[in-house]
Design a protein around this motif. Sequence first.
Motif, short mmCIF file in Angstrom:
data_model
loop_
_atom_site.label_atom_id
_atom_site.label_comp_id
_atom_site.label_asym_id
_atom_site.label_seq_id
_atom_site.Cartn_x
_atom_site.Cartn_y
_atom_site.Cartn_z
N TRP A 78 -39.67 37.05 22.32
CA TRP A 78 -40.42 36.73 21.12
C TRP A 78 -40.89 35.28 21.13
CZ3 TRP A 78 -39.32 33.55 16.74
CH2 TRP A 78 -40.24 33.71 15.69
N LEU A 79 -40.03 34.36 21.55
CA LEU A 79 -40.41 32.95 21.61
C LEU A 79 -41.54 32.72 22.61
CD1 LEU A 79 -36.91 31.20 21.42
CD2 LEU A 79 -38.68 31.31 19.64
N ALA A 80 -41.53 33.49 23.71
CA ALA A 80 -42.62 33.39 24.68
C ALA A 80 -43.93 33.87 24.06
CB ALA A 80 -42.29 34.22 25.92
N CYS A 81 -43.85 34.93 23.25
CA CYS A 81 -45.04 35.43 22.56
C CYS A 81 -45.54 34.42 21.53
CB CYS A 81 -44.73 36.76 21.87
SG CYS A 81 -44.42 38.13 23.01
N VAL A 82 -44.63 33.76 20.83
CA VAL A 82 -45.00 32.73 19.87
C VAL A 82 -45.72 31.58 20.58
CG1 VAL A 82 -44.10 30.97 18.30
CG2 VAL A 82 -43.18 33.29 18.22
N ARG A 83 -45.18 31.17 21.70
CA ARG A 83 -45.79 30.08 22.46
C ARG A 83 -47.20 30.47 22.92
NH1 ARG A 83 -46.45 28.63 27.74
NH2 ARG A 83 -46.46 26.37 28.19
N TYR A 84 -47.36 31.69 23.39
CA TYR A 84 -48.68 32.18 23.82
C TYR A 84 -49.66 32.15 22.65
CZ TYR A 84 -52.23 35.81 24.36
OH TYR A 84 -53.40 36.52 24.35
N SER A 85 -49.21 32.59 21.49
CA SER A 85 -50.08 32.65 20.32
C SER A 85 -50.50 31.25 19.87
CB SER A 85 -49.37 33.37 19.16
OG SER A 85 -49.07 34.71 19.52
N LEU A 86 -49.56 30.31 19.89
CA LEU A 86 -49.88 28.94 19.47
C LEU A 86 -50.84 28.27 20.45
CD1 LEU A 86 -46.37 27.71 18.27
CD2 LEU A 86 -48.31 28.42 16.87
N VAL A 87 -50.63 28.50 21.75
CA VAL A 87 -51.54 27.92 22.76
C VAL A 87 -52.94 28.50 22.58
CG1 VAL A 87 -52.06 27.83 25.23
CG2 VAL A 87 -49.73 27.42 24.43
N ARG A 88 -53.01 29.81 22.35
CA ARG A 88 -54.31 30.46 22.16
C ARG A 88 -55.00 29.93 20.89
NH1 ARG A 88 -56.87 34.79 19.85
NH2 ARG A 88 -58.32 35.94 21.20
N THR A 89 -54.23 29.70 19.86
CA THR A 89 -54.80 29.16 18.62
C THR A 89 -55.37 27.77 18.83
OG1 THR A 89 -53.27 30.45 17.25
CG2 THR A 89 -54.27 28.51 16.24
N MET B 19 -42.16 45.46 21.23
CA MET B 19 -43.25 44.85 21.98
C MET B 19 -44.58 45.00 21.24
SD MET B 19 -41.37 43.68 24.30
CE MET B 19 -42.75 42.76 24.97
N VAL B 20 -44.81 46.16 20.64
CA VAL B 20 -46.04 46.39 19.90
C VAL B 20 -46.12 45.48 18.69
CG1 VAL B 20 -47.20 48.08 18.40
CG2 VAL B 20 -46.39 48.77 20.65
N SER B 21 -44.99 45.25 18.03
CA SER B 21 -44.98 44.54 16.75
C SER B 21 -45.00 43.03 16.87
CB SER B 21 -43.74 44.95 15.94
OG SER B 21 -43.71 46.34 15.71
N THR B 22 -44.61 42.49 18.02
CA THR B 22 -44.37 41.04 18.08
C THR B 22 -45.18 40.30 19.13
OG1 THR B 22 -42.52 41.38 19.62
CG2 THR B 22 -42.00 41.37 17.27
N ARG B 23 -46.12 40.97 19.78
CA ARG B 23 -46.84 40.30 20.87
C ARG B 23 -47.66 39.11 20.38
NH1 ARG B 23 -48.51 39.96 25.85
NH2 ARG B 23 -50.70 39.58 26.35
N LYS B 24 -48.25 39.23 19.21
CA LYS B 24 -49.10 38.16 18.70
C LYS B 24 -48.56 37.59 17.39
CE LYS B 24 -53.52 39.72 20.65
NZ LYS B 24 -54.90 40.16 20.31
N LEU B 25 -48.86 36.33 17.19
CA LEU B 25 -48.52 35.65 15.94
C LEU B 25 -49.83 35.07 15.40
CD1 LEU B 25 -45.75 34.78 14.47
CD2 LEU B 25 -46.23 32.54 15.43
N ASP B 26 -50.05 35.19 14.09
CA ASP B 26 -51.26 34.63 13.48
C ASP B 26 -50.91 33.38 12.67
OD1 ASP B 26 -53.07 36.43 14.49
OD2 ASP B 26 -52.84 37.84 12.83
N PRO B 27 -51.06 32.20 13.28
CA PRO B 27 -50.70 30.96 12.57
C PRO B 27 -51.49 30.75 11.28
CG PRO B 27 -50.92 30.55 14.92
CD PRO B 27 -51.45 31.92 14.66
N ASP B 28 -52.74 31.27 11.22
CA ASP B 28 -53.53 31.09 10.00
C ASP B 28 -52.90 31.80 8.82
OD1 ASP B 28 -55.72 33.82 10.24
OD2 ASP B 28 -54.42 33.18 11.88
#
Length: 264
Positions: A10-21, A111-120
Motif C-alpha cells: 500500500w505504501l508503494a502505491c501511495v508513493r506511486y500516486s504522489l509521484v504521479r500527482t 489490489m483493486v481497491s488500493t492501487r491509486k490514491l487521489d491526493p486532490d
Amino acid sequence: MKLRQYLRIWLACVRYSLVRTMMFRFDFFLWSAVELAWMGVNVLLVEVIYRHTDSVAGWNKYEMLLLVGTSMLIQRLLMGFFWSNLFEMGRNVRTGTFDFYLAQPGNPLFMVSTRKLDPDGLANTVVAAAVVYYAAHRLGLHPGVSGILLYLALVACGLVIHYSLFLLTASTTFWIIKTEGIEGSYFTVVDFSRLPREAFRGMANVVLVYLLPAVIVSNVPATTLIRGFRPAYALWLAAASLAWFALAVFVFNRGLKRYASASS
C-alpha cells in the motif's frame, strides 16, 4: 500474506500516486478546486435555507452544517482512497486489463481497491474537517479525546458503508457490460446523507434509513457529536457496516469467478 507485507504494498502505491500527482500538478490543483467549489455550494445551500427558517426537521443551522460537514468528510475520504480504483474496475474488466490485478502478490480485492490514491480528494478532507470544527464551535461543543475518537470511529464505519455500496455497484460489471448508470445512481442515493434522518417519512424512511444505509452514515456520527453517545445508534451503524461489507465482498468474489481473463 502478512499484514506488514500488505502495508508495504500500500505504501508503494501511495508513493506511486504522489509521484504521479507531482508530474501533473495542474490536474491536481484543478480537481482540488472543482471539489472545493462543490463543497462550497453545499455549505452555501445551508446558509440560503436557514435565511428563511430556523429549523429543518428539528435541526438548527449549525447542527445542519455539522451534518453536511460530516457527509462531505466521509465522501472526501472515499474519493481519496477508493473512488478511482473502483470506478476503473468496470473498464479493466471489459478490456481484460483486470488480469494485472490478479497477477499481483496479494488479495485481488485489496489490489483493486488500493492501487491509486487521489491526493486532490484527500486534500479537501481538511476543508470538510474545518466545517465540522466550525459548526461544533458555534454549537458550543467541547468533546473530549474519547468523544473525538468515537466520532472518528463512526465516520470510519460510514466510510466502510460507502465503500461497500460502491463496490457492490462496481462489481455488477462482472454481469453487465456497462455500469455507468448504476454507478451514477450510487451518488444519487448517497446525496441523501446530507439530510437529517428526521426529515424522512413513510416509504422514504423505510428505503433510505433502514433498507439502504444512505442516511445513517453521516447522521449517526453527527448526532453522537451533537447530542452525546447513543449505544443503540452506534451499534446500528457498526452492524450495518459489517453487513454491507460482507455482502460487497461476497458479490465481488462471486463475480471474480465469472471473469474470463484476456488470455483465456
